[in-house]
Design a protein around this motif. Structure first.
Motif, PDB file in Angstrom:
ATOM      1  N   HIS A 370     -35.121 -90.754  98.516  1.00 47.89           N
ATOM      2  CA  HIS A 370     -34.808 -90.404  97.135  1.00 47.89           C
ATOM      3  C   HIS A 370     -33.686 -91.323  96.660  1.00 47.89           C
ATOM      4  O   HIS A 370     -32.779 -91.641  97.428  1.00 47.89           O
ATOM      5  CB  HIS A 370     -34.366 -88.939  97.024  1.00 47.89           C
ATOM      6  N   THR A 371     -33.774 -91.759  95.415  1.00 44.44           N
ATOM      7  CA  THR A 371     -32.751 -92.640  94.851  1.00 44.44           C
ATOM      8  C   THR A 371     -32.040 -91.940  93.693  1.00 44.44           C
ATOM      9  O   THR A 371     -32.647 -91.162  92.958  1.00 44.44           O
ATOM     10  CB  THR A 371     -33.358 -93.962  94.339  1.00 44.44           C
ATOM     11  N   LEU A 372     -30.748 -92.232  93.559  1.00 46.73           N
ATOM     12  CA  LEU A 372     -29.938 -91.661  92.485  1.00 46.73           C
ATOM     13  C   LEU A 372     -28.949 -92.714  92.011  1.00 46.73           C
ATOM     14  O   LEU A 372     -28.570 -93.614  92.773  1.00 46.73           O
ATOM     15  CB  LEU A 372     -29.148 -90.435  92.970  1.00 46.73           C
ATOM     16  N   ASN A 373     -28.514 -92.580  90.775  1.00 45.81           N
ATOM     17  CA  ASN A 373     -27.438 -93.458  90.308  1.00 45.81           C
ATOM     18  C   ASN A 373     -26.705 -92.821  89.147  1.00 45.81           C
ATOM     19  O   ASN A 373     -27.156 -91.856  88.534  1.00 45.81           O
ATOM     20  CB  ASN A 373     -27.971 -94.849  89.937  1.00 45.81           C
ATOM     21  N   GLY A 374     -25.539 -93.412  88.857  1.00 46.16           N
ATOM     22  CA  GLY A 374     -24.735 -92.958  87.730  1.00 46.16           C
ATOM     23  C   GLY A 374     -23.766 -94.040  87.303  1.00 46.16           C
ATOM     24  O   GLY A 374     -23.419 -94.935  88.084  1.00 46.16           O
ATOM     25  N   SER A 375     -23.343 -93.975  86.062  1.00 45.52           N
ATOM     26  CA  SER A 375     -22.313 -94.887  85.562  1.00 45.52           C
ATOM     27  C   SER A 375     -20.953 -94.297  85.867  1.00 45.52           C
ATOM     28  O   SER A 375     -20.716 -93.126  85.565  1.00 45.52           O
ATOM     29  CB  SER A 375     -22.448 -95.061  84.043  1.00 45.52           C
ATOM     30  N   ALA A 376     -20.068 -95.117  86.416  1.00 40.42           N
ATOM     31  CA  ALA A 376     -18.744 -94.587  86.759  1.00 40.42           C
ATOM     32  C   ALA A 376     -17.648 -95.626  86.469  1.00 40.42           C
ATOM     33  O   ALA A 376     -16.929 -96.009  87.359  1.00 40.42           O
ATOM     34  CB  ALA A 376     -18.707 -94.183  88.224  1.00 40.42           C
ATOM     35  N   LEU A 377     -17.524 -96.076  85.278  1.00 43.46           N
ATOM     36  CA  LEU A 377     -18.150 -95.623  84.040  1.00 43.46           C
ATOM     37  C   LEU A 377     -18.574 -96.832  83.221  1.00 43.46           C
ATOM     38  O   LEU A 377     -18.378 -97.974  83.648  1.00 43.46           O
ATOM     39  CB  LEU A 377     -17.156 -94.808  83.197  1.00 43.46           C
ATOM     40  N   ALA A 378     -19.080 -96.600  81.992  1.00 49.99           N
ATOM     41  CA  ALA A 378     -19.265 -97.681  81.027  1.00 49.99           C
ATOM     42  C   ALA A 378     -17.883 -98.112  80.540  1.00 49.99           C
ATOM     43  O   ALA A 378     -17.149 -97.321  79.953  1.00 49.99           O
ATOM     44  CB  ALA A 378     -20.124 -97.200  79.868  1.00 49.99           C
ATOM     45  N   VAL A 379     -17.519 -99.369  80.807  1.00 49.65           N
ATOM     46  CA  VAL A 379     -16.129 -99.801  80.607  1.00 49.65           C
ATOM     47  C   VAL A 379     -15.759 -99.880  79.124  1.00 49.65           C
ATOM     48  O   VAL A 379     -14.691 -99.416  78.714  1.00 49.65           O
ATOM     49  CB  VAL A 379     -15.873-101.161  81.290  1.00 49.65           C
ATOM     50  N   GLY A 380     -16.639-100.449  78.311  1.00 46.15           N
ATOM     51  CA  GLY A 380     -16.336-100.596  76.898  1.00 46.15           C
ATOM     52  C   GLY A 380     -16.090 -99.271  76.204  1.00 46.15           C
ATOM     53  O   GLY A 380     -15.151 -99.126  75.406  1.00 46.15           O
ATOM     54  N   ARG A 381     -16.913 -98.301  76.494  1.00 48.05           N
ATOM     55  CA  ARG A 381     -16.744 -96.987  75.859  1.00 48.05           C
ATOM     56  C   ARG A 381     -15.498 -96.272  76.385  1.00 48.05           C
ATOM     57  O   ARG A 381     -14.847 -95.530  75.645  1.00 48.05           O
ATOM     58  CB  ARG A 381     -17.997 -96.139  76.066  1.00 48.05           C
ATOM     59  N   THR A 382     -15.169 -96.513  77.654  1.00 52.56           N
ATOM     60  CA  THR A 382     -13.919 -95.952  78.176  1.00 52.56           C
ATOM     61  C   THR A 382     -12.721 -96.596  77.475  1.00 52.56           C
ATOM     62  O   THR A 382     -11.743 -95.924  77.150  1.00 52.56           O
ATOM     63  CB  THR A 382     -13.815 -96.177  79.694  1.00 52.56           C
ATOM     64  N   LEU A 383     -12.824 -97.886  77.248  1.00 47.49           N
ATOM     65  CA  LEU A 383     -11.772 -98.603  76.525  1.00 47.49           C
ATOM     66  C   LEU A 383     -11.563 -97.996  75.136  1.00 47.49           C
ATOM     67  O   LEU A 383     -10.417 -97.756  74.716  1.00 47.49           O
ATOM     68  CB  LEU A 383     -12.153-100.085  76.398  1.00 47.49           C
ATOM     69  N   ILE A 384     -12.644 -97.731  74.433  1.00 53.03           N
ATOM     70  CA  ILE A 384     -12.556 -97.105  73.110  1.00 53.03           C
ATOM     71  C   ILE A 384     -11.839 -95.760  73.203  1.00 53.03           C
ATOM     72  O   ILE A 384     -10.927 -95.460  72.421  1.00 53.03           O
ATOM     73  CB  ILE A 384     -13.962 -96.888  72.517  1.00 53.03           C
ATOM     74  N   ALA A 385     -12.268 -94.950  74.178  1.00 51.74           N
ATOM     75  CA  ALA A 385     -11.702 -93.607  74.317  1.00 51.74           C
ATOM     76  C   ALA A 385     -10.213 -93.661  74.639  1.00 51.74           C
ATOM     77  O   ALA A 385      -9.419 -92.872  74.109  1.00 51.74           O
ATOM     78  CB  ALA A 385     -12.452 -92.834  75.406  1.00 51.74           C
ATOM     79  N   VAL A 386      -9.818 -94.590  75.510  1.00 62.16           N
ATOM     80  CA  VAL A 386      -8.397 -94.728  75.859  1.00 62.16           C
ATOM     81  C   VAL A 386      -7.588 -95.132  74.622  1.00 62.16           C
ATOM     82  O   VAL A 386      -6.525 -94.562  74.346  1.00 62.16           O
ATOM     83  CB  VAL A 386      -8.210 -95.767  76.991  1.00 62.16           C
ATOM     84  N   ILE A 387      -8.072 -96.099  73.880  1.00 62.52           N
ATOM     85  CA  ILE A 387      -7.341 -96.577  72.692  1.00 62.52           C
ATOM     86  C   ILE A 387      -7.225 -95.469  71.647  1.00 62.52           C
ATOM     87  O   ILE A 387      -6.131 -95.166  71.148  1.00 62.52           O
ATOM     88  CB  ILE A 387      -8.040 -97.808  72.086  1.00 62.52           C
ATOM     89  N   GLU A 388      -8.348 -94.830  71.313  1.00 63.70           N
ATOM     90  CA  GLU A 388      -8.346 -93.881  70.196  1.00 63.70           C
ATOM     91  C   GLU A 388      -7.653 -92.565  70.539  1.00 63.70           C
ATOM     92  O   GLU A 388      -7.022 -91.944  69.671  1.00 63.70           O
ATOM     93  CB  GLU A 388      -9.776 -93.632  69.726  1.00 63.70           C
ATOM     94  N   ASN A 389      -7.758 -92.122  71.793  1.00 68.05           N
ATOM     95  CA  ASN A 389      -7.123 -90.856  72.184  1.00 68.05           C
ATOM     96  C   ASN A 389      -5.635 -91.009  72.489  1.00 68.05           C
ATOM     97  O   ASN A 389      -4.928 -90.011  72.621  1.00 68.05           O
ATOM     98  CB  ASN A 389      -7.838 -90.249  73.401  1.00 68.05           C
ATOM     99  N   ASN A 390      -5.182 -92.267  72.612  1.00 62.95           N
ATOM    100  CA  ASN A 390      -3.775 -92.510  72.959  1.00 62.95           C
ATOM    101  C   ASN A 390      -3.022 -93.313  71.899  1.00 62.95           C
ATOM    102  O   ASN A 390      -1.922 -93.810  72.151  1.00 62.95           O
ATOM    103  CB  ASN A 390      -3.689 -93.230  74.314  1.00 62.95           C
ATOM    104  N   PHE A 391      -3.603 -93.418  70.724  1.00 60.80           N
ATOM    105  CA  PHE A 391      -2.980 -94.176  69.641  1.00 60.80           C
ATOM    106  C   PHE A 391      -1.906 -93.329  68.946  1.00 60.80           C
ATOM    107  O   PHE A 391      -2.153 -92.208  68.516  1.00 60.80           O
ATOM    108  CB  PHE A 391      -4.049 -94.587  68.632  1.00 60.80           C
TER     109      PHE A 391
END
Length: 415
Positions: A370-391
């Motif tokens: 069985h195969t599984l995967n996940g994003s840990a994480l999408a970097v660009g969207r994390t960058l957005i979240a860090v900037i906007e939530n910490n501005f």
């Protein structure tokens, strides 16, 4: 690929399951093809048995010095008939394989029924958003340039500069280190793969328009899932090596076909973006637990970065083609006043393994992994979240999460 045995044994249950996705299984066509295959297979086997018997008789006659003229003609005729039928059987088997390749995976029993993301099931919420509304990340800082990206490559590309570029790099380093600490082996893989690799993980042949195609049947990778999983294509993996846990930081390339007019402003939806992928290859009995583990590993990054998020289980109409069960993690984006996907964690069961022929041997028998995967994480969207939530608009700074301050050599970005 769905196990053909399941289709043969209970095609009506399969049809009902797939209908929850909105996929209409042509059961009559499959049964017709399967009946043709059975008949041809029987005829081929009968002719092969006849050919073997005639060959044996031919040898005995020749050894005894008797005439073999009549038997020789019958043997040649039987050989010719066998070759013709074998060719017909091969063509039919290819048609059946093509038919099977078009069918999506069966969804898990606990996947909620629905037609769109509105029907996804809320599983968890973490932290209440402290910043309910903010400027967009491209309004907050001038170190993100879509104009320069467009100048160099066209629409949906970006250029990052200065402290924002360093923050992006720091996030990449932090995420890959987190994956390694969680037991994944760091792997560097090609960003260009062949047709077979994408067919194995399910992007081809059905979703070619979503990919960037190069020459010689090569493509830019849409995600590191493709090369990481295909490292084991056409292999029988030693049982003692399971579970296999791999991670890679790569750029991802997507044509975003069908997304015209969506998320045109900012870094949300680009043709090129970075992502850290985590992949597990496990025994069938361990895949449900592995999905929970992968999801927890992705969540832990957001928790450590102190970003508000929620986890939803995708409904039947929202689950991807190859997946049987999927959890999406969505992070709070203040400028949009809503949560946006930042990670998708999926269990594919043996669907990709059958397409890629990835097996393991247990008790003398070969079984599909069985195969599984996940994003840990999408970097660009994390960058957005860090900037906007910490501005901090009053001080004109972006507060850097504690987990990243050593990598950034700073605790704020001054604007």
């Amino acid at each position: 690929m769905i196990d053909p045995k399941i289709l043969k044994e209970d095609i009506h249950s399969c049809k009902d399951n797939l209908a929850k996705r909105g996929y209409s299984l042509d059961d009559k066509k499959f049964l017709s093809l399967e009946n043709q295959r059975k008949d041809l297979q029987t005829n081929v086997e009968e002719l092969q048995a006849k050919k073997n018997k005639l060959s044996k008789n031919f040898g005995e006659l020749k050894k005894s010095g008797q005439s073999t003229d009549e038997l020789s003609l019958e043997l040649e005729k039987t050989k010719s008939q066998t070759i013709d039928l074998e060719k017909n059987l091969s063509v039919l088997q290819t048609e059946i394989s093509t038919f099977l390749m078009d069918i999506p995976n069966l969804i898990s029993e606990d996947t909620p029924t629905g037609t769109s993301e509105d029907d996804n099931k809320l599983i968890e919420e973490y932290l209440k958003p402290q910043v309910l509304k903010s400027d967009s990340h491209i309004e907050i800082t001038d170190q993100i340039s879509l104009e320069l990206g467009n100048k160099l490559s066209g629409s949906r590309f970006s250029v990052l500069k200065g402290s924002v570029a360093k923050l992006h790099r720091s996030l990449c380093t932090y995420m890959i280190n987190e994956a390694i600490n969680n037991g994944y082996e760091e792997t560097y893989v090609p960003y260009i793969v062949n047709y077979d690799a994408l067919e194995g993980t399910g992007q081809l042949p059905k979703f070619e328009e979503d990919l960037f195609k190069l020459s010689n049947d090569q493509y830019l990778i849409p995600t590191a899932e493709v090369p990481l999983t295909n490292l084991f294509r056409d292999q029988i993996v030693s049982e003692h090596l399971l579970p296999i846990k791999l991670t890679a930081h790569t750029p991802c390339f997507r044509s975003e076909a069908g997304s015209y007019g969506k998320d045109t402003n900012g870094l949300i939806r680009l043709h090129q973006f970075d992502k850290i992928e985590i992949v597990q290859i496990v025994k069938p009995q361990d895949s449900e637990k592995a999905l929970d583990e992968i999801t927890s590993h992705a969540k832990s990054i957001l928790k450590k970065l102190e970003l508000p998020f929620k986890v939803v289980q995708l409904c039947s109409g929202d689950v991807g083609f190859s997946a049987s069960k999927t959890f999406d993690i969505e992070v709070w984006m203040p400028s949009q006043e809503k949560y946006r996907e930042i990670s998708s964690c999926s269990n594919f069961l043996d669907f990709q393994a059958r397409r890629s022929k990835i097996r393991f041997k247990e008790n003398g028998k070969n079984h599909f992994v069985h195969t599984l995967n996940g994003s840990a994480l999408a970097v660009g969207r994390t960058l957005i979240a860090v900037i906007e939530n910490n501005f901090n608009q009053k001080l004109k700074i972006i507060n850097i999460p504690k987990e990243l301050q050593n990598l950034m050599d700073a605790d704020v970005i001054k604007l």
